[in-house]
Design a protein around this motif. Structure first.
Motif, PDB file in Angstrom:
ATOM      1  N   THR A   1       0.931  -1.196   0.029  1.00 43.11           N
ATOM      2  CA  THR A   1       0.001   0.020   0.114  1.00 43.11           C
ATOM      3  C   THR A   1       0.756   1.175   0.046  1.00 43.11           C
ATOM      4  O   THR A   1       0.623   2.124  -0.642  1.00 43.11           O
ATOM      5  CB  THR A   1      -0.853   0.126   1.033  1.00 43.11           C
ATOM      6  N   LYS A   2       1.917   1.206   0.877  1.00 46.45           N
ATOM      7  CA  LYS A   2       2.876   2.387   1.049  1.00 46.45           C
ATOM      8  C   LYS A   2       3.725   2.630  -0.352  1.00 46.45           C
ATOM      9  O   LYS A   2       3.702   3.595  -0.906  1.00 46.45           O
ATOM     10  CB  LYS A   2       3.892   2.290   1.941  1.00 46.45           C
ATOM     11  N   TYR A   3       3.878   1.471  -1.045  1.00 46.02           N
ATOM     12  CA  TYR A   3       4.575   1.580  -2.271  1.00 46.02           C
ATOM     13  C   TYR A   3       3.843   2.093  -3.482  1.00 46.02           C
ATOM     14  O   TYR A   3       4.139   2.870  -4.065  1.00 46.02           O
ATOM     15  CB  TYR A   3       5.019   0.060  -2.702  1.00 46.02           C
ATOM     16  N   VAL A   4       2.682   1.681  -3.529  1.00 41.33           N
ATOM     17  CA  VAL A   4       1.566   2.088  -4.530  1.00 41.33           C
ATOM     18  C   VAL A   4       1.295   3.737  -4.206  1.00 41.33           C
ATOM     19  O   VAL A   4       1.149   4.324  -5.091  1.00 41.33           O
ATOM     20  CB  VAL A   4       0.181   1.438  -4.654  1.00 41.33           C
ATOM     21  N   ARG A   5       1.038   3.977  -3.056  1.00 43.03           N
ATOM     22  CA  ARG A   5       0.936   5.501  -2.788  1.00 43.03           C
ATOM     23  C   ARG A   5       1.853   6.467  -3.466  1.00 43.03           C
ATOM     24  O   ARG A   5       1.680   7.463  -3.869  1.00 43.03           O
ATOM     25  CB  ARG A   5       0.718   5.846  -1.619  1.00 43.03           C
ATOM     26  N   VAL A   6       3.191   6.050  -3.311  1.00 44.51           N
ATOM     27  CA  VAL A   6       4.440   6.672  -3.889  1.00 44.51           C
ATOM     28  C   VAL A   6       4.339   6.516  -5.400  1.00 44.51           C
ATOM     29  O   VAL A   6       4.445   7.651  -6.051  1.00 44.51           O
ATOM     30  CB  VAL A   6       5.679   6.028  -3.149  1.00 44.51           C
ATOM     31  N   LEU A   7       3.924   5.466  -5.858  1.00 41.70           N
ATOM     32  CA  LEU A   7       3.635   5.236  -7.144  1.00 41.70           C
ATOM     33  C   LEU A   7       2.878   6.121  -7.745  1.00 41.70           C
ATOM     34  O   LEU A   7       3.067   6.582  -8.969  1.00 41.70           O
ATOM     35  CB  LEU A   7       3.524   3.578  -7.467  1.00 41.70           C
ATOM     36  N   VAL A   8       1.738   6.392  -7.165  1.00 41.38           N
ATOM     37  CA  VAL A   8       0.560   7.186  -7.691  1.00 41.38           C
ATOM     38  C   VAL A   8       1.115   8.618  -7.824  1.00 41.38           C
ATOM     39  O   VAL A   8       0.858   9.059  -9.011  1.00 41.38           O
ATOM     40  CB  VAL A   8      -0.596   6.970  -6.410  1.00 41.38           C
ATOM     41  N   VAL A   9       1.884   9.056  -6.948  1.00 37.09           N
ATOM     42  CA  VAL A   9       2.406  10.458  -7.085  1.00 37.09           C
ATOM     43  C   VAL A   9       3.447  10.551  -8.190  1.00 37.09           C
ATOM     44  O   VAL A   9       3.201  11.357  -9.062  1.00 37.09           O
ATOM     45  CB  VAL A   9       3.342  10.842  -5.795  1.00 37.09           C
ATOM     46  N   PHE A  10       4.314   9.703  -8.334  1.00 31.77           N
ATOM     47  CA  PHE A  10       5.219   9.403  -9.445  1.00 31.77           C
ATOM     48  C   PHE A  10       4.218   9.481 -10.758  1.00 31.77           C
ATOM     49  O   PHE A  10       4.694  10.131 -11.692  1.00 31.77           O
ATOM     50  CB  PHE A  10       6.045   8.383  -9.142  1.00 31.77           C
ATOM     51  N   GLN A  11       3.372   8.786 -10.784  1.00 29.35           N
ATOM     52  CA  GLN A  11       2.751   8.472 -12.323  1.00 29.35           C
ATOM     53  C   GLN A  11       1.859   9.959 -12.582  1.00 29.35           C
ATOM     54  O   GLN A  11       1.664  10.205 -13.669  1.00 29.35           O
ATOM     55  CB  GLN A  11       1.782   7.210 -12.085  1.00 29.35           C
ATOM     56  N   LYS A  12       1.259  10.563 -11.267  1.00 34.84           N
ATOM     57  CA  LYS A  12       0.621  11.971 -11.678  1.00 34.84           C
ATOM     58  C   LYS A  12       1.821  12.789 -12.182  1.00 34.84           C
ATOM     59  O   LYS A  12       1.339  13.659 -12.985  1.00 34.84           O
ATOM     60  CB  LYS A  12       0.182  12.326 -10.395  1.00 34.84           C
ATOM     61  N   GLN A  13       2.940  12.971 -11.739  1.00 39.59           N
ATOM     62  CA  GLN A  13       3.829  13.635 -12.392  1.00 39.59           C
ATOM     63  C   GLN A  13       4.298  13.216 -13.846  1.00 39.59           C
ATOM     64  O   GLN A  13       4.399  14.014 -14.728  1.00 39.59           O
ATOM     65  CB  GLN A  13       5.436  13.514 -11.787  1.00 39.59           C
ATOM     66  N   GLN A  14       4.147  12.217 -14.142  1.00 41.49           N
ATOM     67  CA  GLN A  14       4.268  11.648 -15.459  1.00 41.49           C
ATOM     68  C   GLN A  14       3.237  12.027 -16.444  1.00 41.49           C
ATOM     69  O   GLN A  14       3.535  12.494 -17.702  1.00 41.49           O
ATOM     70  CB  GLN A  14       4.464   9.898 -15.621  1.00 41.49           C
ATOM     71  N   MET A  15       2.171  12.060 -15.766  1.00 43.99           N
ATOM     72  CA  MET A  15       1.025  12.502 -16.782  1.00 43.99           C
ATOM     73  C   MET A  15       0.856  14.009 -16.726  1.00 43.99           C
ATOM     74  O   MET A  15       0.559  14.474 -17.887  1.00 43.99           O
ATOM     75  CB  MET A  15      -0.407  12.044 -16.058  1.00 43.99           C
ATOM     76  N   GLU A  16       1.431  14.651 -15.770  1.00 45.50           N
ATOM     77  CA  GLU A  16       1.602  16.058 -15.898  1.00 45.50           C
ATOM     78  C   GLU A  16       2.706  16.600 -17.025  1.00 45.50           C
ATOM     79  O   GLU A  16       2.448  17.200 -17.902  1.00 45.50           O
ATOM     80  CB  GLU A  16       2.030  16.802 -14.594  1.00 45.50           C
ATOM     81  N   PHE A  17       3.623  15.662 -16.954  1.00 45.76           N
ATOM     82  CA  PHE A  17       4.806  16.020 -18.146  1.00 45.76           C
ATOM     83  C   PHE A  17       4.073  15.655 -19.669  1.00 45.76           C
ATOM     84  O   PHE A  17       4.380  16.479 -20.631  1.00 45.76           O
ATOM     85  CB  PHE A  17       5.990  14.988 -17.902  1.00 45.76           C
ATOM     86  N   LEU A  18       3.404  14.578 -19.584  1.00 48.50           N
ATOM     87  CA  LEU A  18       2.820  14.301 -20.851  1.00 48.50           C
ATOM     88  C   LEU A  18       1.717  15.513 -21.413  1.00 48.50           C
ATOM     89  O   LEU A  18       1.888  15.993 -22.525  1.00 48.50           O
ATOM     90  CB  LEU A  18       2.076  12.845 -21.123  1.00 48.50           C
ATOM     91  N   MET A  19       0.896  15.759 -20.501  1.00 49.33           N
ATOM     92  CA  MET A  19      -0.029  16.913 -20.670  1.00 49.33           C
ATOM     93  C   MET A  19       0.760  17.995 -21.192  1.00 49.33           C
ATOM     94  O   MET A  19      -0.044  18.855 -22.129  1.00 49.33           O
ATOM     95  CB  MET A  19      -0.977  16.965 -19.643  1.00 49.33           C
TER      96      MET A  19
END
Length: 350
Positions: free
Chosen positions: A78-96
């Motif tokens: 759960t802790k790992y995925v929560r960190v992953l969510v933040v990282f993937q949001k950054q990736q999406m921000e980059f793409l957008m």
């Protein structure tokens, strides 16, 4: 309500069937949408959906109670995925940002990621990743060169920028691949019963008609495991080639479904049947297309038209025969009136 955009197919047996795979499917939507989770991550082991994490619960959940008993592991994931969510949001921000997409303009944007690790029978393992945006695959991870490569010429520049911006992801990817393989080894003993279960398929046959062709549809659903063979057979021996790509899709209950369609040319006396081969069946399942011969559909219309023409011709023949025999004026007048009526109808038609 949980919702998943299935851009990526669930190809399980891309490796030998004695091998094992874990697949993670991530969907991220930047703006709140009623009835749709902002973030969803669903996990499969050898095609069996065993766990998920979404923005509704913000906690890893396993569908098998035995895995939920691994309390320490569940909290770690759960802790790992929560960190992953933040990282993937950054990736999406980059793409957008790179694609000049903004929030609040009425458009619906979706970030998708597929991460797969494989554990082979000989102990070797591998991992790969695919990334999509707005329903289109953008890039895949080249595990040999340890870099992302574009899937189309249009995504070349954004992939180059991605590699420069997320160069550190290569090391993380190797670590994630090793951890993923360790998870396979951990989960297999707990999920062995689920992985070995077999659910036989159900089959529904239907037909659709257009002006130019007839299509037969074989919908096979509710089966597990995923691998299945579905084909149409003509006259009990000839396989019919399907031009429509058939994809195996998951059901919410963990089973699968597929629809195979073929176009046929009606022939008198021809028979059609759908053949389904699955590991849950002792023998392949043969489901005939139970309907009046398809050619009958095409015969009825010409026959009706021919009978109509025959009746018209017979009426004309009777009228002419009465004239030649010197029929009474009333009868002749009746024929003439019918003729005049026909002329009137033709005038109106013109």
């Amino acid at each position: 309500m949980n919702y998943m955009f299935w851009l990526f197919s669930l190809s399980v047996c891309a490796v030998p069937c004695d091998s094992h795979t874990i697949q993670y499917y991530t969907t991220l939507i930047p703006s709140p949408t009623p009835g749709v989770n902002h973030y969803t991550n669903i996990a499969f082991l050898d095609g069996f959906r065993y766990g998920k994490y979404d923005s509704d619960t913000c906690h890893v959940q396993y569908f098998d109670p035995a895995l939920n008993a691994l309390t320490e592991h569940v909290e770690k994931k759960t802790k790992y995925v929560r960190v992953l969510v933040v990282f993937q949001k950054q990736q999406m921000e980059f793409l957008m940002g790179y694609l000049n997409k903004t929030y609040g303009d009425g458009d619906f944007y979706v970030y998708q990621r597929k991460f797969v690790c494989e554990l082979n029978e000989d102990g070797t393992h591998a991992a790969y990743e695919e990334i999509a945006f707005d329903g289109k695959e953008i890039m895949v991870f080249d595990k040999e060169n340890e870099m992302y490569v574009p899937t189309t010429q249009e995504t070349l520049l954004v992939t180059q920028q991605w590699n420069q911006h997320y160069d550190h992801a290569k090391i993380n990817k190797i670590n994630r691949g090793n951890e993923c393989v360790q998870n396979i080894k951990m989960y297999l003993p707990y999920l062995s019963n689920d992985l070995e279960r077999k659910v036989p398929p159900k089959v529904k046959i239907s037909r659709s008609q257009s002006e130019s062709s007839t299509a037969l549809h074989c919908h096979v659903y509710g089966f597990y495991p995923r691998d299945v063979e579905v084909k149409w057979i003509k006259n009990g021996r000839d396989e019919i080639y399907s031009e429509e790509s058939a994809e195996i899709l998951p059901n919410p209950d963990g089973t699968y479904q597929i629809r195979v369609s073929v176009e046929v040319t009606p022939e008198e006396g021809a028979t059609y049947s759908c053949h389904v081969d699955h590991s849950s069946l002792e023998n392949p399942l043969v489901v005939p297309f139970e309907s009046t011969d398809l050619s009958t559909y095409y015969i009825v219309i010409p026959v009706v038209a021919a009978l109509s023409l025959l009746l018209v011709a017979l009426g004309i023949f009777v009228c002419r025969k009465r004239r030649r025999k010197g029929s009474s004026g009333g009868q002749e007048g009746l024929c003439m009136r019918n003729s005049n009526n026909d002329s009137s109808v033709q005038s109106v038609s013109r």
